[in-house]
Design a protein around this motif. Sequence first.
Motif, PDB file in Angstrom:
ATOM      1  N   VAL A  69      -7.427  -1.742  -0.912  1.00  0.00           N
ATOM      2  CA  VAL A  69      -7.041  -1.508   0.487  1.00  0.00           C
ATOM      3  C   VAL A  69      -8.001  -2.199   1.453  1.00  0.00           C
ATOM      4  CG1 VAL A  69      -6.865   0.248   2.274  1.00  0.00           C
ATOM      5  CG2 VAL A  69      -5.748   0.605   0.092  1.00  0.00           C
ATOM      6  N   LEU A  95      -4.432   4.161   7.464  1.00  0.00           N
ATOM      7  CA  LEU A  95      -5.394   3.059   7.558  1.00  0.00           C
ATOM      8  C   LEU A  95      -5.401   2.515   8.971  1.00  0.00           C
ATOM      9  CD1 LEU A  95      -3.012   0.668   6.356  1.00  0.00           C
ATOM     10  CD2 LEU A  95      -4.192   1.558   4.393  1.00  0.00           C
ATOM     11  N   ALA A 125       2.348   4.467   4.567  1.00  0.00           N
ATOM     12  CA  ALA A 125       0.887   4.437   4.701  1.00  0.00           C
ATOM     13  C   ALA A 125       0.514   4.405   6.177  1.00  0.00           C
ATOM     14  CB  ALA A 125       0.322   3.224   3.972  1.00  0.00           C
ATOM     15  N   GLY A 140       1.376   5.221   0.661  1.00  0.00           N
ATOM     16  CA  GLY A 140       0.807   6.265   1.518  1.00  0.00           C
ATOM     17  C   GLY A 140       0.618   7.581   0.793  1.00  0.00           C
ATOM     18  N   ILE A 143       0.857  -1.188   0.000  1.00  0.00           N
ATOM     19  CA  ILE A 143       0.000   0.000   0.000  1.00  0.00           C
ATOM     20  C   ILE A 143       0.892   1.236   0.000  1.00  0.00           C
ATOM     21  CG2 ILE A 143      -1.732   1.299   1.294  1.00  0.00           C
ATOM     22  CD1 ILE A 143      -2.646  -1.390   2.491  1.00  0.00           C
ATOM     23  N   GLN A 158      -5.535   4.758  -0.131  1.00  0.00           N
ATOM     24  CA  GLN A 158      -5.591   4.444   1.293  1.00  0.00           C
ATOM     25  C   GLN A 158      -6.960   4.681   1.908  1.00  0.00           C
ATOM     26  OE1 GLN A 158      -2.599   5.283   4.642  1.00  0.00           O
ATOM     27  NE2 GLN A 158      -2.056   6.617   2.995  1.00  0.00           N
TER      28      GLN A 158
END
Lengths: 715, 250
Positions: A527, A550, A547, A323, A321, A350
């Motif tokens: 995500v 989340l 990231a 960011g 993932i 995200q």
Amino acid sequence: MAARKLIVDGKEVEAEENLTLLQACEQAGAEIPRFCYHERLSVAGNCRMCLVEWVGAPKPQASCALQVKDIFPNKDGTPAKINTTSPYARKAREGVMEFLLINHPLDCPICDQGGECDLQDQAMGYGRAAFHRFNENKRAVEDKYMGPLVATIMTRCIQCTRCVRFATEVAGVPDLGATGRGEDMEITTYLEKAFASELSGNVVDLCPVGALTSKPYAFNARPWELRKTESVDVMDAQGCNIRVDTRGPQVMRVLPRLNEEINEEWISDKTRHACDGLSRQRLDRPYIRVGGKLKPASWAEAFAAIAAKVKDTVPDRMAAIVGDLAAAEEIKALKDLMGALRVSNIDCRQDGAKIAANSSGQKIPRQTYLFNSTIAGVEAADAILLVGANPRWDAPVLNARIRKAWLASGVKIANIGPAVDLTYPAEQLGTDIAVLEQIASGSHDFAKILGDAKRPMIVLGAGALTRKDGAVILKLAAKIAGDTGMIGPAGPHAEGGWNGFNILHTAASRVAALDLGFLPGANGRDVAGIVDGAQKGEIDFIYLLGADELDVAHLGRAFIVYQGSHGDAGAHHADVVLPGAAYTEKDGLYANFEGRVQRARRATFPPGEAKEDWAILRALSEVLGVKLPYDDRATLIAALEKDVTHFATLNDSPVHSDTAATTWGGIGESGALEHAPVTAAITDFYLTNPVARASETMALCSREFVSGSTKMAAE
Amino acid sequence: MSLRRLAPPDIQPASFAFNGENAEWAKAAIAKYPQGRQASAVISLLWRGQEQDGWVSHPMVESIARMLNMPFIRVLEVATFYTMFNLQPVGTYLVQVCTTTPCWLRGSDAVMDACKKHIHPHPHTVSVDGKFSWMEVECLGACVNAPMLQIGSDFYEDIDGPITEQMIADLRAGKALRPGPQNARKSSEPEGGATSLTDAALYDGSIIGKYKVVAPVPPQPANTDADAKKPTKAASDRESPKQKPPGAAT
């Protein structure tokens, strides 16, 4: 507009009639000193420093407040003579300077404005050397509280009222004013409340003296000690142009740079003041989790730990993932690395925005996820529909542009989402997204306004696109765009082109990541799917490239690698932490929400053992046995430009192209809307990313303006 | 001129509202201005508010700002700009002593001393009994009868220290004062009667020839405040010359 002949300093020039004399003189090459006059604010004409001689006129003329059309020719028909450097003009300005200095303290050695002070500079030119006849006491003024960002030393104020005009006109938060009159005139906020604007820091730049200075930067550095690096901001997705001032390894302050097409000369308080977060909470060495605790490790140990885990994990059970602050370089490197490992569970959205991919997961054209009107184009719009967007917090400088458009043309604005004070009147259509359906079907009043408008705009914010029915909203928006003629001919609006379909991103990395296709591959998870999979134990390895937004705490037992600059949520739950560079510590390409690619430059070096992010990924790839084919940034950029050609042209304003029905028909999904109210995507403007969350100044602002008693945007 | 700030919070009233009659009046005053220009009524409203409460308070500023849809700071700017707005509580009788040059030359210091002695040593401060407060003001335009002071909306002219003391004592005792000159003068005529143009021959036609002799006007009392406020004939009410047709000989 008609032109008029003038003789400025003996040189005959033609000046447009709608200019002020000051502007005409500047066009003729003359330099006019000024304090109160500012190009982007209304004319006040109260400092009198811009006096010039109009030969024949009985008095010196304030050139900022005199229009060229009011300057009549001489009786014999020859053009009016204007002298800006004659002894007469000079003496007039010296007189003004003498008056200003009567009450201005001589505290330059302890004043933060010293070295970049308009009054100081102009006193060098117009001060009367070794000459003074004022023996009385100087005026003293009590300092005022204006919030956590603006320090005031009001004795230094020369009452130019630039700050008052900025607050009233540009920021749209009429909190500042001048009370009393004459010698007792004082600039203050109403009963000394904090100046509740996200653009409040700009009054510090506007102040021509040291009356308003930056509170966090107070007594920290002198301008001549600083190394200035021209860069690009990442606090929101607008890509505001900034200048990063550093002393040694530390970023001392961030100032705006002029860019008419993006930020004019304003930046938000987050852009300006989150920089103290760059020296706090930093990750300066790799860490490995041993027995539940993060232990310092060497790069080799960290890479070995990752390699061991990757070796044991099948690609289906891995994920990555990106960011919000990542530059295009590391996104490209991570994408290539994941491609080499055959990982398809990759995503850059995200917040879960339902954009850039159609229902079968294919990437759709670029213009479906850009702010196509362009920022400067907002000024040409004649109707704006905001859906789940609060530009005041999502992109404060864009909000100032919308306000500018409203001031100039009275553009009609409607808002679907929480009713907030946007600093311009917007018709509040409520938080029920069903209104969008009514507009799409043409039964709502605002549909007619959009339909009648020549250049209508729709702005979809994260508040709408991150909903479960985000794709349905997207489809409805595309339908509205098609029905009301938002998607017009290609080309810049000045040449008749128009595209009013806009997505307002809040993450600086988002557009570049979408351009690079950092989206789930075939049968890949997004995500939400990755988080869900990790909880269910279906994902064993997650690579987080900065990231933090989340729910990292709920990623189950997955092995988490966090590469980033700050010890924020991601690093707290990581099994391996790789220290990366913050945005001021690396050269990086960022595409703003218009799709404009800009280069951020390195101002300082990353702390400790931290490295530039793409280099970390390149080094890791070698340990993982899938060596990436670039050894330096130039090769990486070449590869990047080959993937996405528009990364080759920097600072290019995107052109509104592609009116094809296939493009716009293919976005979003049909379906039923949910009944949940539209909420704001950003709950705290001052704490939206790891840098801002590490900043003490932002914490103060958050307490003052958001969590404290003063609720500004929700007022 | 001095620094003008709102009164400290502990003496501010909790709220402000126009009373019934004034609220009606305010509505009409606001309606005088075209849509979007309601802020033009700010001075009228502040003045009416001051007439009602005696001074401009913090709640009044905010309440008027809301009525006119103005930012609070804009109303505060107006209230602090004009010295006619009292930002501190005032007594039942607000004594405004003119201290500009002509009055000062004619002894306004003694008038001020009387105020300091019998009202309060400091200006803008209400006396212990709550009945008086005093302040210095710039020229009130009655220099010919200097020194003078204003109480409420009436001028009291040709005064000195003892007269001022007596006036304050009278007001305190509930006695009404007579506005105008406090000595034997009649309006702004010389003290002790006219000193020039006294020759009766001037008026009987013996010098200028045949002239209609007007019966002498019986002495009249000085104008009362109520008289002074009566509307006079406006300049625009005068009979205008007849419009000549175009082309007519002049």
